[in-house]
Design an enzyme around this catalytic site. Sequence first.
Site, PDB file in Angstrom:
ATOM      1  N   HIS A  76     -23.369 -47.874   7.244  1.00 13.88           N
ATOM      2  CA  HIS A  76     -24.294 -46.778   7.552  1.00 13.88           C
ATOM      3  C   HIS A  76     -23.983 -46.128   8.900  1.00 13.88           C
ATOM      4  O   HIS A  76     -23.441 -46.761   9.803  1.00 13.88           O
ATOM      5  CB  HIS A  76     -25.773 -47.207   7.448  1.00 13.88           C
ATOM      6  CG  HIS A  76     -26.286 -48.082   8.546  1.00 13.88           C
ATOM      7  ND1 HIS A  76     -26.642 -49.398   8.372  1.00 13.88           N
ATOM      8  CD2 HIS A  76     -26.553 -47.817   9.851  1.00 13.88           C
ATOM      9  CE1 HIS A  76     -27.090 -49.893   9.502  1.00 13.88           C
ATOM     10  NE2 HIS A  76     -27.047 -48.959  10.418  1.00 13.88           N
ATOM     11  N   ASP A 119     -31.307 -41.109  15.772  1.00 15.92           N
ATOM     12  CA  ASP A 119     -32.285 -41.659  14.834  1.00 15.92           C
ATOM     13  C   ASP A 119     -33.420 -42.338  15.600  1.00 15.92           C
ATOM     14  O   ASP A 119     -33.358 -42.466  16.834  1.00 15.92           O
ATOM     15  CB  ASP A 119     -31.610 -42.634  13.850  1.00 15.92           C
ATOM     16  CG  ASP A 119     -30.693 -43.635  14.553  1.00 15.92           C
ATOM     17  OD1 ASP A 119     -30.725 -43.723  15.797  1.00 15.92           O
ATOM     18  OD2 ASP A 119     -29.945 -44.331  13.860  1.00 15.92           O
TER      19      ASP A 119
END
Length: 261
Positions: free
Chosen positions: A138, A67
Amino acid sequence: MEVVIVPDAKAGGELIAEAMAALVRRKPDALLGVATGSTPLPIYEALAAKVAAGAVDASRARICQLDEYVGLPVGHPESYRSVVLREVVEPLGLSEASFMGPDGSAEDVQAACEAYDKALAEAGGVDLQLLGIGTDGHIGFNEPCSSLASRTRIKTLTEQTRVDNARFFDGDIEQVPHHVITQGIGTILEARHLVLLATGEGKADAVAATVEGPVASVVPASALQLHPHATVVVDEAAASKLKLADYFRHTYANKPSWQGL
Ligand code: GLP
């Protein structure tokens, strides 16, 4: 999934580094997906030590990123590109050419996301994807209620994640970007082996929900239950809310079935 309970973060780092080394010995040009945050640092230290000691030749390994923040200036020390180059690529003695990640400074972010998914596929797919976990469950930056089939895309961070990550930005939440690019959960699930490391009491609730709760997008990491080869490595503190902890200790602690695979 396999749940391996280790005494502490260092032991978890060593165990996972050895699994990565075994993979690279078997497949020298393996594509290793790495995660950021504090948790995986003991893995990178242990793996770099193995390379330095000549226990594994990682010179052909390839590294890819999970990410990235959107909108940080190119070269910002806390962009995940900079972090991965500093913490993983350089210590392993690899060049930037062996590294791939999404372009967080692209003008067309959507196109950059699609290009990254395509690049991962063209590279043959991720062999082993390391994951940490946020306090809200997450993975990558797939915040609660992310689609379990999602692809790499732009996301908005929750306030909780921005608070958690402010420590990397002089403790100033205002400096933490609101937007990020993250591999989607569907993208992550395409890696051949998922290895999640969680350490510390602050992760205990998220780990219990991931391992023993239902598969639900409100706990994105619970999607690991859908993967045929997912390993969760936790220290005693992060394992403290697992009802099946004794079963996991008995089954996996001494000889995790994934070692050497
Ligand atoms: C960020 C990253 C995640 C990481 C999480 C936890 O949100 N995008 O990949 O798992 O932080 O970080 P830490 O390990 O520092 O708790």
